[in-house]
Design a protein around this motif. Sequence first.
Motif, PDB file in Angstrom:
ATOM      1  N   ALA A   1       0.837  -1.203   0.000  1.00 26.27           N
ATOM      2  CA  ALA A   1       0.000   0.000   0.000  1.00 26.27           C
ATOM      3  C   ALA A   1       0.874   1.257   0.000  1.00 26.27           C
ATOM      4  CB  ALA A   1      -0.934  -0.004   1.199  1.00 26.27           C
ATOM      5  N   ARG A   2       1.925   1.273   0.824  1.00 27.11           N
ATOM      6  CA  ARG A   2       2.820   2.424   0.881  1.00 27.11           C
ATOM      7  C   ARG A   2       3.524   2.619  -0.463  1.00 27.11           C
ATOM      8  NH1 ARG A   2       6.795   0.765   3.932  1.00 27.11           N
ATOM      9  NH2 ARG A   2       8.318   0.785   2.267  1.00 27.11           N
ATOM     10  N   GLN A   3       4.005   1.542  -1.052  1.00 29.65           N
ATOM     11  CA  GLN A   3       4.689   1.637  -2.340  1.00 29.65           C
ATOM     12  C   GLN A   3       3.741   2.107  -3.433  1.00 29.65           C
ATOM     13  OE1 GLN A   3       6.512  -2.221  -2.808  1.00 29.65           O
ATOM     14  NE2 GLN A   3       8.395  -1.560  -1.799  1.00 29.65           N
ATOM     15  N   SER A   4       2.501   1.693  -3.362  1.00 33.19           N
ATOM     16  CA  SER A   4       1.517   2.143  -4.339  1.00 33.19           C
ATOM     17  C   SER A   4       1.315   3.652  -4.234  1.00 33.19           C
ATOM     18  CB  SER A   4       0.195   1.411  -4.118  1.00 33.19           C
ATOM     19  OG  SER A   4      -0.777   1.870  -5.016  1.00 33.19           O
ATOM     20  N   ARG A   5       1.213   4.153  -3.003  1.00 35.23           N
ATOM     21  CA  ARG A   5       1.072   5.602  -2.810  1.00 35.23           C
ATOM     22  C   ARG A   5       2.309   6.335  -3.322  1.00 35.23           C
ATOM     23  NH1 ARG A   5      -0.946   3.702   2.137  1.00 35.23           N
ATOM     24  NH2 ARG A   5       1.024   4.194   3.166  1.00 35.23           N
ATOM     25  N   GLU A   6       3.477   5.790  -3.030  1.00 34.96           N
ATOM     26  CA  GLU A   6       4.722   6.417  -3.491  1.00 34.96           C
ATOM     27  C   GLU A   6       4.801   6.421  -5.014  1.00 34.96           C
ATOM     28  OE1 GLU A   6       7.929   4.361  -1.560  1.00 34.96           O
ATOM     29  OE2 GLU A   6       7.455   5.224   0.403  1.00 34.96           O
ATOM     30  N   LEU A   7       4.401   5.322  -5.646  1.00 31.56           N
ATOM     31  CA  LEU A   7       4.423   5.257  -7.110  1.00 31.56           C
ATOM     32  C   LEU A   7       3.451   6.268  -7.708  1.00 31.56           C
ATOM     33  CD1 LEU A   7       4.687   1.433  -7.832  1.00 31.56           C
ATOM     34  CD2 LEU A   7       6.349   3.196  -8.423  1.00 31.56           C
ATOM     35  N   ASP A   8       2.280   6.388  -7.118  1.00 31.04           N
ATOM     36  CA  ASP A   8       1.312   7.378  -7.606  1.00 31.04           C
ATOM     37  C   ASP A   8       1.901   8.779  -7.536  1.00 31.04           C
ATOM     38  OD1 ASP A   8      -0.564   5.406  -8.119  1.00 31.04           O
ATOM     39  OD2 ASP A   8      -1.700   5.766  -6.271  1.00 31.04           O
ATOM     40  N   LEU A   9       2.530   9.105  -6.412  1.00 31.88           N
ATOM     41  CA  LEU A   9       3.139  10.420  -6.247  1.00 31.88           C
ATOM     42  C   LEU A   9       4.262  10.631  -7.258  1.00 31.88           C
ATOM     43  CD1 LEU A   9       3.547  13.078  -4.687  1.00 31.88           C
ATOM     44  CD2 LEU A   9       5.033  11.810  -3.124  1.00 31.88           C
ATOM     45  N   LEU A  10       5.116   9.644  -7.407  1.00 35.12           N
ATOM     46  CA  LEU A  10       6.223   9.764  -8.355  1.00 35.12           C
ATOM     47  C   LEU A  10       5.726   9.892  -9.790  1.00 35.12           C
ATOM     48  CD1 LEU A  10       8.724   7.207  -6.798  1.00 35.12           C
ATOM     49  CD2 LEU A  10       8.919   9.705  -6.816  1.00 35.12           C
ATOM     50  N   ASN A  11       4.681   9.150 -10.139  1.00 35.69           N
ATOM     51  CA  ASN A  11       4.115   9.261 -11.493  1.00 35.69           C
ATOM     52  C   ASN A  11       3.568  10.660 -11.744  1.00 35.69           C
ATOM     53  OD1 ASN A  11       4.689   6.709 -12.540  1.00 35.69           O
ATOM     54  ND2 ASN A  11       2.882   5.814 -11.577  1.00 35.69           N
ATOM     55  N   ARG A  12       2.897  11.234 -10.735  1.00 33.36           N
ATOM     56  CA  ARG A  12       2.385  12.602 -10.891  1.00 33.36           C
ATOM     57  C   ARG A  12       3.533  13.589 -11.051  1.00 33.36           C
ATOM     58  NH1 ARG A  12      -1.163  10.861  -6.780  1.00 33.36           N
ATOM     59  NH2 ARG A  12      -0.017  12.019  -5.199  1.00 33.36           N
ATOM     60  N   ARG A  13       4.598  13.399 -10.274  1.00 35.78           N
ATOM     61  CA  ARG A  13       5.748  14.297 -10.368  1.00 35.78           C
ATOM     62  C   ARG A  13       6.434  14.187 -11.725  1.00 35.78           C
ATOM     63  NH1 ARG A  13       8.597  13.738  -4.398  1.00 35.78           N
ATOM     64  NH2 ARG A  13       7.040  14.983  -3.290  1.00 35.78           N
ATOM     65  N   VAL A  14       6.600  12.975 -12.229  1.00 32.52           N
ATOM     66  CA  VAL A  14       7.224  12.788 -13.540  1.00 32.52           C
ATOM     67  C   VAL A  14       6.365  13.440 -14.626  1.00 32.52           C
ATOM     68  CG1 VAL A  14       7.794  11.070 -15.306  1.00 32.52           C
ATOM     69  CG2 VAL A  14       8.565  10.737 -12.955  1.00 32.52           C
ATOM     70  N   ALA A  15       5.060  13.254 -14.553  1.00 31.40           N
ATOM     71  CA  ALA A  15       4.168  13.863 -15.546  1.00 31.40           C
ATOM     72  C   ALA A  15       4.280  15.382 -15.505  1.00 31.40           C
ATOM     73  CB  ALA A  15       2.727  13.417 -15.298  1.00 31.40           C
ATOM     74  N   LEU A  16       4.333  15.940 -14.302  1.00 29.18           N
ATOM     75  CA  LEU A  16       4.469  17.383 -14.163  1.00 29.18           C
ATOM     76  C   LEU A  16       5.806  17.863 -14.727  1.00 29.18           C
ATOM     77  CD1 LEU A  16       3.371  20.058 -13.072  1.00 29.18           C
ATOM     78  CD2 LEU A  16       4.385  19.480 -10.863  1.00 29.18           C
ATOM     79  N   LEU A  17       6.876  17.137 -14.419  1.00 34.15           N
ATOM     80  CA  LEU A  17       8.191  17.510 -14.949  1.00 34.15           C
ATOM     81  C   LEU A  17       8.224  17.416 -16.474  1.00 34.15           C
ATOM     82  CD1 LEU A  17      10.538  15.830 -12.327  1.00 34.15           C
ATOM     83  CD2 LEU A  17      10.174  18.287 -12.684  1.00 34.15           C
ATOM     84  N   MET A  18       7.591  16.391 -17.014  1.00 35.66           N
ATOM     85  CA  MET A  18       7.552  16.257 -18.476  1.00 35.66           C
ATOM     86  C   MET A  18       6.767  17.410 -19.093  1.00 35.66           C
ATOM     87  SD  MET A  18       7.081  12.126 -18.888  1.00 35.66           S
ATOM     88  CE  MET A  18       6.902  12.211 -20.650  1.00 35.66           C
ATOM     89  N   GLU A  19       5.681  17.786 -18.457  1.00 36.33           N
ATOM     90  CA  GLU A  19       4.878  18.898 -18.957  1.00 36.33           C
ATOM     91  C   GLU A  19       5.687  20.198 -18.904  1.00 36.33           C
ATOM     92  OE1 GLU A  19       0.939  21.172 -17.365  1.00 36.33           O
ATOM     93  OE2 GLU A  19       0.847  18.978 -17.422  1.00 36.33           O
ATOM     94  N   ARG A  20       6.367  20.422 -17.805  1.00 38.81           N
ATOM     95  CA  ARG A  20       7.191  21.632 -17.686  1.00 38.81           C
ATOM     96  C   ARG A  20       8.318  21.637 -18.720  1.00 38.81           C
ATOM     97  NH1 ARG A  20       7.954  22.392 -11.166  1.00 38.81           N
ATOM     98  NH2 ARG A  20       5.788  22.959 -10.713  1.00 38.81           N
ATOM     99  N   ALA A  21       8.949  20.506 -18.921  1.00 39.85           N
ATOM    100  CA  ALA A  21      10.029  20.422 -19.911  1.00 39.85           C
ATOM    101  C   ALA A  21       9.489  20.693 -21.310  1.00 39.85           C
ATOM    102  CB  ALA A  21      10.698  19.051 -19.853  1.00 39.85           C
ATOM    103  N   ALA A  22       8.311  20.166 -21.617  1.00 35.39           N
ATOM    104  CA  ALA A  22       7.707  20.391 -22.934  1.00 35.39           C
ATOM    105  C   ALA A  22       7.361  21.862 -23.107  1.00 35.39           C
ATOM    106  CB  ALA A  22       6.468  19.517 -23.102  1.00 35.39           C
TER     107      ALA A  22
END
Length: 68
Positions: free
Chosen positions: A27-48
């Motif tokens: 459960a903890r890893q799932s929450r961490e993965l969700d957070l990391l996925n959101r952060r990566v998406a945000l970083l990709m959007e900012r880079a674009a």
Amino acid sequence: MSERLNRAEEELAHLRRIVDDLSEVVARQSRELDLLNRRVALLMERAAEAEAERTGTIPLADQKPPHW
């Protein structure tokens, strides 16, 4: 027979605790993965956005292929 039953009950209790611990880890890893996925998406959007501002074009990664 009582000793055998006690050992089985102890092992079952131990296994239940392990399953509960592992469930918490998953459960903890799932929450961490969700957070990391959101952060990566945000970083990709900012880079674009930064690339689009710098070059004035849509980044290749965000362009649809010609056959679409």
